[in-house]
Design a protein around this motif. Sequence first.
Motif, PDB file in Angstrom:
ATOM      1  N   GLY A  77      24.183 -19.770 -80.949  1.00  0.00           N
ATOM      2  CA  GLY A  77      24.682 -20.202 -79.655  1.00  0.00           C
ATOM      3  C   GLY A  77      26.140 -20.629 -79.609  1.00  0.00           C
ATOM      4  N   LYS A  78      26.856 -20.533 -80.711  1.00  0.00           N
ATOM      5  CA  LYS A  78      28.244 -21.003 -80.737  1.00  0.00           C
ATOM      6  C   LYS A  78      29.204 -20.041 -80.042  1.00  0.00           C
ATOM      7  CE  LYS A  78      31.908 -22.688 -83.754  1.00  0.00           C
ATOM      8  NZ  LYS A  78      32.288 -23.076 -85.095  1.00  0.00           N
ATOM      9  N   TYR A  79      28.911 -18.746 -80.114  1.00  0.00           N
ATOM     10  CA  TYR A  79      29.826 -17.738 -79.572  1.00  0.00           C
ATOM     11  C   TYR A  79      29.168 -16.907 -78.491  1.00  0.00           C
ATOM     12  CZ  TYR A  79      32.308 -18.801 -83.876  1.00  0.00           C
ATOM     13  OH  TYR A  79      32.942 -19.456 -84.900  1.00  0.00           O
ATOM     14  N   ASN A  80      29.953 -16.580 -77.472  1.00  0.00           N
ATOM     15  CA  ASN A  80      29.558 -15.563 -76.514  1.00  0.00           C
ATOM     16  C   ASN A  80      30.072 -14.239 -77.050  1.00  0.00           C
ATOM     17  OD1 ASN A  80      28.417 -17.329 -74.564  1.00  0.00           O
ATOM     18  ND2 ASN A  80      30.472 -17.865 -73.905  1.00  0.00           N
ATOM     19  N   MET A  81      29.314 -13.189 -76.887  1.00  0.00           N
ATOM     20  CA  MET A  81      29.679 -11.889 -77.414  1.00  0.00           C
ATOM     21  C   MET A  81      29.538 -10.853 -76.319  1.00  0.00           C
ATOM     22  SD  MET A  81      27.613  -9.696 -80.180  1.00  0.00           S
ATOM     23  CE  MET A  81      26.660  -8.939 -78.905  1.00  0.00           C
ATOM     24  N   GLU A  82      30.514  -9.959 -76.245  1.00  0.00           N
ATOM     25  CA  GLU A  82      30.462  -8.888 -75.248  1.00  0.00           C
ATOM     26  C   GLU A  82      30.977  -7.600 -75.881  1.00  0.00           C
ATOM     27  OE1 GLU A  82      32.545  -7.594 -71.011  1.00  0.00           O
ATOM     28  OE2 GLU A  82      32.970  -9.561 -71.857  1.00  0.00           O
TER      29      GLU A  82
END
Length: 98
Positions: A77-82
Amino acid sequence: MAQENIELSEKPGDSGCACGHHHVEFPELDVQQIPGEVRHATIFGALEAIQPGRGLIIRTTHDPIPLLQQLGQRHPGKYNMEYLERGPQQWRIQFTLA
């Protein structure tokens, strides 16, 4: 031992496009230039350096599913990824702090 040149490119400033939204450009790391023995550790270090409001784009020649699984285990949950690009010759994934 020869020193490897690792490409990390950042375009200064923000980009504007016709959509009318304000886009921030992040540094892009071509991970194929990192020796395999230290590739994941280098990427994790680069991700740890992300500051609030900033991000990092990694570029590779395959879908980095094992890396993404390791990242989820280490930092859930630390990073958003796209995904910005999904092959077939290049994958680009943008990471930002969640």
